[in-house]
Design a protein around this motif. Structure first.
Motif, mmCIF file in Angstrom:
data_model
loop_
_atom_site.group_PDB
_atom_site.id
_atom_site.type_symbol
_atom_site.label_atom_id
_atom_site.label_comp_id
_atom_site.label_asym_id
_atom_site.label_seq_id
_atom_site.Cartn_x
_atom_site.Cartn_y
_atom_site.Cartn_z
ATOM 1 N N PRO A 141 0.819 -1.217 0.000
ATOM 2 C CA PRO A 141 0.000 0.000 0.000
ATOM 3 C C PRO A 141 0.857 1.273 0.000
ATOM 4 O O PRO A 141 0.528 2.243 -0.684
ATOM 5 N N LEU A 142 1.957 1.272 0.748
ATOM 6 C CA LEU A 142 2.822 2.454 0.761
ATOM 7 C C LEU A 142 3.489 2.681 -0.595
ATOM 8 O O LEU A 142 3.688 3.833 -1.015
ATOM 9 N N ALA A 143 3.834 1.601 -1.296
ATOM 10 C CA ALA A 143 4.432 1.739 -2.626
ATOM 11 C C ALA A 143 3.417 2.350 -3.586
ATOM 12 O O ALA A 143 3.751 3.240 -4.379
ATOM 13 N N ARG A 144 2.188 1.898 -3.513
ATOM 14 C CA ARG A 144 1.137 2.437 -4.376
ATOM 15 C C ARG A 144 0.919 3.927 -4.088
ATOM 16 O O ARG A 144 0.804 4.742 -4.997
ATOM 17 N N ASP A 145 0.902 4.288 -2.803
ATOM 18 C CA ASP A 145 0.739 5.697 -2.412
ATOM 19 C C ASP A 145 1.903 6.544 -2.918
ATOM 20 O O ASP A 145 1.707 7.653 -3.414
ATOM 21 N N GLU A 146 3.141 6.034 -2.795
ATOM 22 C CA GLU A 146 4.321 6.781 -3.231
ATOM 23 C C GLU A 146 4.302 6.969 -4.749
ATOM 24 O O GLU A 146 4.621 8.045 -5.253
ATOM 25 N N ALA A 147 3.910 5.930 -5.490
ATOM 26 C CA ALA A 147 3.822 6.046 -6.946
ATOM 27 C C ALA A 147 2.763 7.090 -7.328
ATOM 28 O O ALA A 147 2.994 7.922 -8.212
ATOM 29 N N ARG A 148 1.641 7.065 -6.659
ATOM 30 C CA ARG A 148 0.581 8.044 -6.934
ATOM 31 C C ARG A 148 1.061 9.458 -6.616
ATOM 32 O O ARG A 148 0.844 10.381 -7.387
ATOM 33 N N ARG A 149 1.757 9.621 -5.485
ATOM 34 C CA ARG A 149 2.259 10.933 -5.075
ATOM 35 C C ARG A 149 3.241 11.493 -6.103
ATOM 36 O O ARG A 149 3.234 12.670 -6.409
ATOM 37 N N ARG A 150 4.079 10.616 -6.665
ATOM 38 C CA ARG A 150 5.093 11.052 -7.629
ATOM 39 C C ARG A 150 4.580 11.072 -9.068
ATOM 40 O O ARG A 150 5.300 11.442 -9.980
ATOM 41 N N GLY A 151 3.325 10.663 -9.276
ATOM 42 C CA GLY A 151 2.752 10.678 -10.623
ATOM 43 C C GLY A 151 3.284 9.574 -11.509
ATOM 44 O O GLY A 151 3.329 9.721 -12.730
ATOM 45 N N ILE A 152 3.669 8.445 -10.926
ATOM 46 C CA ILE A 152 4.211 7.315 -11.685
ATOM 47 C C ILE A 152 3.071 6.362 -12.027
ATOM 48 O O ILE A 152 2.351 5.907 -11.141
ATOM 49 N N ARG A 153 2.922 6.058 -13.317
ATOM 50 C CA ARG A 153 1.902 5.122 -13.766
ATOM 51 C C ARG A 153 2.475 3.706 -13.690
ATOM 52 O O ARG A 153 3.586 3.449 -14.134
ATOM 53 N N ILE A 154 1.715 2.782 -13.132
ATOM 54 C CA ILE A 154 2.143 1.386 -12.997
ATOM 55 C C ILE A 154 1.520 0.586 -14.120
ATOM 56 O O ILE A 154 0.310 0.620 -14.326
ATOM 57 N N GLU A 155 2.362 -0.161 -14.858
ATOM 58 C CA GLU A 155 1.886 -1.046 -15.920
ATOM 59 C C GLU A 155 2.312 -2.460 -15.592
ATOM 60 O O GLU A 155 3.391 -2.683 -15.061
ATOM 61 N N ARG A 156 1.496 -3.407 -15.935
ATOM 62 C CA ARG A 156 1.827 -4.823 -15.737
ATOM 63 C C ARG A 156 2.301 -5.408 -17.061
ATOM 64 O O ARG A 156 1.669 -5.249 -18.085
ATOM 65 N N SER A 157 3.441 -6.096 -17.003
ATOM 66 C CA SER A 157 3.950 -6.752 -18.203
ATOM 67 C C SER A 157 3.357 -8.157 -18.283
ATOM 68 O O SER A 157 2.775 -8.642 -17.320
ATOM 69 N N GLU A 158 3.511 -8.793 -19.410
ATOM 70 C CA GLU A 158 2.974 -10.141 -19.612
ATOM 71 C C GLU A 158 3.883 -11.222 -19.052
ATOM 72 O O GLU A 158 3.538 -12.371 -19.028
ATOM 73 N N VAL A 159 5.084 -10.849 -18.648
ATOM 74 C CA VAL A 159 6.052 -11.834 -18.160
ATOM 75 C C VAL A 159 5.938 -11.999 -16.676
ATOM 76 O O VAL A 159 5.679 -11.134 -15.928
#
Length: 140
Positions: A122-140
């Protein structure tokens, strides 16, 4: 709150066990460099020497975790049609992504690509949101 703590403990137990088994994580960062003359090459090498005084940066370059891409060179006067540049994602191959992993990404990071089975705390998700980083999932 107790349920959340129990879930976090469970995830951490799994990830610590994975680390003990020797699974490695790798954060890759990419930097595009424009070198079209000897002067550009000299400036880049001087900048690299200066930045290399930061031991963390030097270690990332030496380990291949910070990579350089050459910007495509176009001859002078060549017709150029460009589309908006799509940011190249940083790649994180780790089963559990923590706030520390997000914090280790470069300041200009816009996209982080993670594995299909990777989980974010949850903290990683919050930090990514705070910094404006979009998370993408790869197929691997």
């Amino acid at each position: 709150m107790s349920v959340l703590r129990d879930e976090i403990r469970s995830i951490l137990r799994e990830e610590i066990a994975a680390l003990k088994r020797g699974e490695q994580s790798e954060v890759l960062t990419f930097e595009t460099v424009r070198i079209s003359s000897s002067a550009d090459l000299t400036r880049f090498s001087q900048d690299l020497v200066t930045r290399g005084q930061d031991s963390a940066f030097a270690a990332r370059v030496a380990q291949g975790r910070h990579r350089f891409d050459l910007e495509q060179h176009r001859p002078v006067g060549a017709l150029s049609v460009s589309a908006p540049a799509k940011p190249r994602p940083n790649v994180l191959t780790k089963t559990l992504v923590t706030e520390r992993d997000i914090g280790a990404l470069g300041a200009g990071t816009q996209v982080l690509s993670i594995g299909k089975t990777s989980r974010l705390t949850p903290l990683a998700r919050d930090e990514a949101r705070r910094r404006g980083i979009r998370i993408e999932r790869s197929e691997v």
